[in-house]
Design a protein around this motif. Structure first.
Motif, PDB file in Angstrom:
ATOM      1  N   ARG A 155       0.868  -1.181   0.000  1.00  0.00           N
ATOM      2  CA  ARG A 155       0.000   0.000   0.000  1.00  0.00           C
ATOM      3  C   ARG A 155       0.904   1.230   0.000  1.00  0.00           C
ATOM      4  NH1 ARG A 155      -4.212   1.547   4.908  1.00  0.00           N
ATOM      5  NH2 ARG A 155      -3.617   3.741   5.039  1.00  0.00           N
ATOM      6  N   ARG A 156       0.783   2.030  -1.058  1.00  0.00           N
ATOM      7  CA  ARG A 156       1.666   3.185  -1.224  1.00  0.00           C
ATOM      8  C   ARG A 156       0.844   4.435  -1.546  1.00  0.00           C
ATOM      9  NH1 ARG A 156       4.250  -0.036   0.901  1.00  0.00           N
ATOM     10  NH2 ARG A 156       6.246  -0.975   0.277  1.00  0.00           N
ATOM     11  N   ASN A 157       1.499   5.584  -1.486  1.00  0.00           N
ATOM     12  CA  ASN A 157       0.863   6.871  -1.791  1.00  0.00           C
ATOM     13  C   ASN A 157      -0.412   7.072  -0.971  1.00  0.00           C
ATOM     14  OD1 ASN A 157       2.123   5.926  -4.710  1.00  0.00           O
ATOM     15  ND2 ASN A 157       2.540   8.048  -4.193  1.00  0.00           N
ATOM     16  N   SER A 158      -0.381   6.634   0.292  1.00  0.00           N
ATOM     17  CA  SER A 158      -1.553   6.761   1.163  1.00  0.00           C
ATOM     18  C   SER A 158      -1.815   8.231   1.465  1.00  0.00           C
ATOM     19  CB  SER A 158      -1.327   5.999   2.470  1.00  0.00           C
ATOM     20  OG  SER A 158      -1.159   4.627   2.214  1.00  0.00           O
ATOM     21  N   SER A 159      -3.088   8.622   1.369  1.00  0.00           N
ATOM     22  CA  SER A 159      -3.433  10.030   1.583  1.00  0.00           C
ATOM     23  C   SER A 159      -3.156  10.476   3.017  1.00  0.00           C
ATOM     24  CB  SER A 159      -4.895  10.273   1.226  1.00  0.00           C
ATOM     25  OG  SER A 159      -5.754   9.479   2.032  1.00  0.00           O
ATOM     26  N   ASP A 160      -3.111   9.516   3.953  1.00  0.00           N
ATOM     27  CA  ASP A 160      -2.786   9.860   5.345  1.00  0.00           C
ATOM     28  C   ASP A 160      -1.295   9.682   5.640  1.00  0.00           C
ATOM     29  OD1 ASP A 160      -2.644   7.102   5.250  1.00  0.00           O
ATOM     30  OD2 ASP A 160      -3.784   6.764   7.094  1.00  0.00           O
ATOM     31  N   GLY A 161      -0.511   9.380   4.601  1.00  0.00           N
ATOM     32  CA  GLY A 161       0.933   9.220   4.784  1.00  0.00           C
ATOM     33  C   GLY A 161       1.338   7.917   5.436  1.00  0.00           C
ATOM     34  N   ASN A 162       0.383   7.001   5.642  1.00  0.00           N
ATOM     35  CA  ASN A 162       0.651   5.771   6.378  1.00  0.00           C
ATOM     36  C   ASN A 162       0.711   4.596   5.405  1.00  0.00           C
ATOM     37  OD1 ASN A 162       1.185   4.325   8.714  1.00  0.00           O
ATOM     38  ND2 ASN A 162      -0.984   3.928   9.146  1.00  0.00           N
ATOM     39  N   CYS A 183       2.111  -1.254   9.226  1.00  0.00           N
ATOM     40  CA  CYS A 183       2.175   0.070   8.591  1.00  0.00           C
ATOM     41  C   CYS A 183       3.289   0.899   9.218  1.00  0.00           C
ATOM     42  CB  CYS A 183       0.848   0.807   8.759  1.00  0.00           C
ATOM     43  SG  CYS A 183      -0.575  -0.066   8.068  1.00  0.00           S
ATOM     44  N   ASP A 184       3.566   2.037   8.591  1.00  0.00           N
ATOM     45  CA  ASP A 184       4.493   2.989   9.217  1.00  0.00           C
ATOM     46  C   ASP A 184       4.024   3.306  10.629  1.00  0.00           C
ATOM     47  OD1 ASP A 184       5.799   3.075   6.781  1.00  0.00           O
ATOM     48  OD2 ASP A 184       4.794   4.901   6.114  1.00  0.00           O
ATOM     49  N   ARG A 185       2.697   3.409  10.776  1.00  0.00           N
ATOM     50  CA  ARG A 185       2.095   3.607  12.100  1.00  0.00           C
ATOM     51  C   ARG A 185       1.044   2.531  12.294  1.00  0.00           C
ATOM     52  NH1 ARG A 185       1.637   8.392   9.485  1.00  0.00           N
ATOM     53  NH2 ARG A 185      -0.634   8.272   9.416  1.00  0.00           N
ATOM     54  N   GLY A 186       1.299   1.577  13.187  1.00  0.00           N
ATOM     55  CA  GLY A 186       0.298   0.585  13.560  1.00  0.00           C
ATOM     56  C   GLY A 186       0.251  -0.624  12.644  1.00  0.00           C
ATOM     57  N   GLY A 187      -0.873  -1.344  12.735  1.00  0.00           N
ATOM     58  CA  GLY A 187      -1.066  -2.583  11.987  1.00  0.00           C
ATOM     59  C   GLY A 187      -2.220  -3.343  12.583  1.00  0.00           C
ATOM     60  N   GLY A 188      -2.403  -4.586  12.101  1.00  0.00           N
ATOM     61  CA  GLY A 188      -3.496  -5.393  12.621  1.00  0.00           C
ATOM     62  C   GLY A 188      -3.837  -6.503  11.669  1.00  0.00           C
ATOM     63  N   SER A 189      -5.118  -6.928  11.685  1.00  0.00           N
ATOM     64  CA  SER A 189      -5.571  -8.014  10.841  1.00  0.00           C
ATOM     65  C   SER A 189      -6.491  -7.465   9.745  1.00  0.00           C
ATOM     66  CB  SER A 189      -6.271  -9.085  11.654  1.00  0.00           C
ATOM     67  OG  SER A 189      -7.398  -8.539  12.305  1.00  0.00           O
ATOM     68  N   TRP A 190      -6.555  -8.181   8.638  1.00  0.00           N
ATOM     69  CA  TRP A 190      -7.417  -7.798   7.532  1.00  0.00           C
ATOM     70  C   TRP A 190      -8.070  -9.039   6.934  1.00  0.00           C
ATOM     71  CZ3 TRP A 190      -6.570  -9.573   2.489  1.00  0.00           C
ATOM     72  CH2 TRP A 190      -5.339 -10.187   2.260  1.00  0.00           C
TER      73      TRP A 190
END
Length: 196
Positions: A155-162, A183-190
């Motif tokens: 996941r790139r070019n995220s509008s929230d920078g994450n 992620c750059d900030r956080g993470g979890g399950s999907w």
């Protein structure tokens, strides 16, 4: 490629018409964006979107007679001007992607967020939008790679920078996928439902 004092490198995603761009200028923060290039004979039209500086652009131009150069004008949300490019042909074969299993759309759940990922043509590139009540929508560009039933997603070019990396497993029937993301900030399950 050259745009005023900015120097850009645009790298093609596989055999698609989608490129990842990065612009550099001494003393300035790098800019990244996703470019979609359309050609008709000698004419070129380019959409620059998901720009990290928020400045999206449209480029028009022409190929040089040898097909190794291109130049023209661009118009952006802020400013615009002349651009020129030298086209490098690497000629390296791309590994085949099992893209027929990628479907047309992924409906995704991520820790309270609902995502819709829509495929660009027959490529492995998807445009994602995430919503959650009370939160601003997030958009990003996703590249999905399959190896057997293993899934890896950038996941790139995220509008929230994450920006994030997803890993998971595709079900045997190819209709669902699930796993973990960091992620750059956080993470979890999907988990995702894949529509064909």
């Amino acid at each position: 490629m050259q745009e005023g004092a900015w120097r850009g490198v645009w790298t093609r995603r596989g055999n698609s018409n989608v490129f990842d761009g990065r612009w550099t200028q001494s003393g300035q923060r790098d800019i990244t964006a996703v470019l979609t290039i359309y050609t008709s004979g000698p004419f070129i039209f380019i959409l620059r979107r998901n720009s990290s500086d928020g400045n999206n652009c449209n480029y028009t131009g022409n190929f040089g007679a040898d097909g190794r150069t291109a130049s023209g004008q661009n118009i952006c949300n802020r400013g615009g001007g002349a651009w020129s490019a030298v086209i490098e042909r690497r000629g390296q074969p791309q590994p085949p992607q099992p893209q027929d299993r990628l479907g047309r759309r992924w409906n995704v759940q991520e820790d309270g967020w609902t995502g819709v990922w829509t495929r660009r043509g027959n490529s492995n590139v998807f445009d994602g939008r995430w919503t959650q009540p009370g939160q601003r929508d997030i958009t990003a560009v996703l590249s999905i790679y399959l190896q057997g039933n293993n899934v890896r997603i950038e996941r790139r070019n995220s509008s929230d920078g994450n920006n994030c990396e997803y890993r998971g497993t595709l079900s045997n029937d190819g209709r669902t996928a699930s796993g973990q993301y960091t992620c750059d900030r956080g993470g979890g399950s999907w988990r995702a439902t894949i529509l064909r």
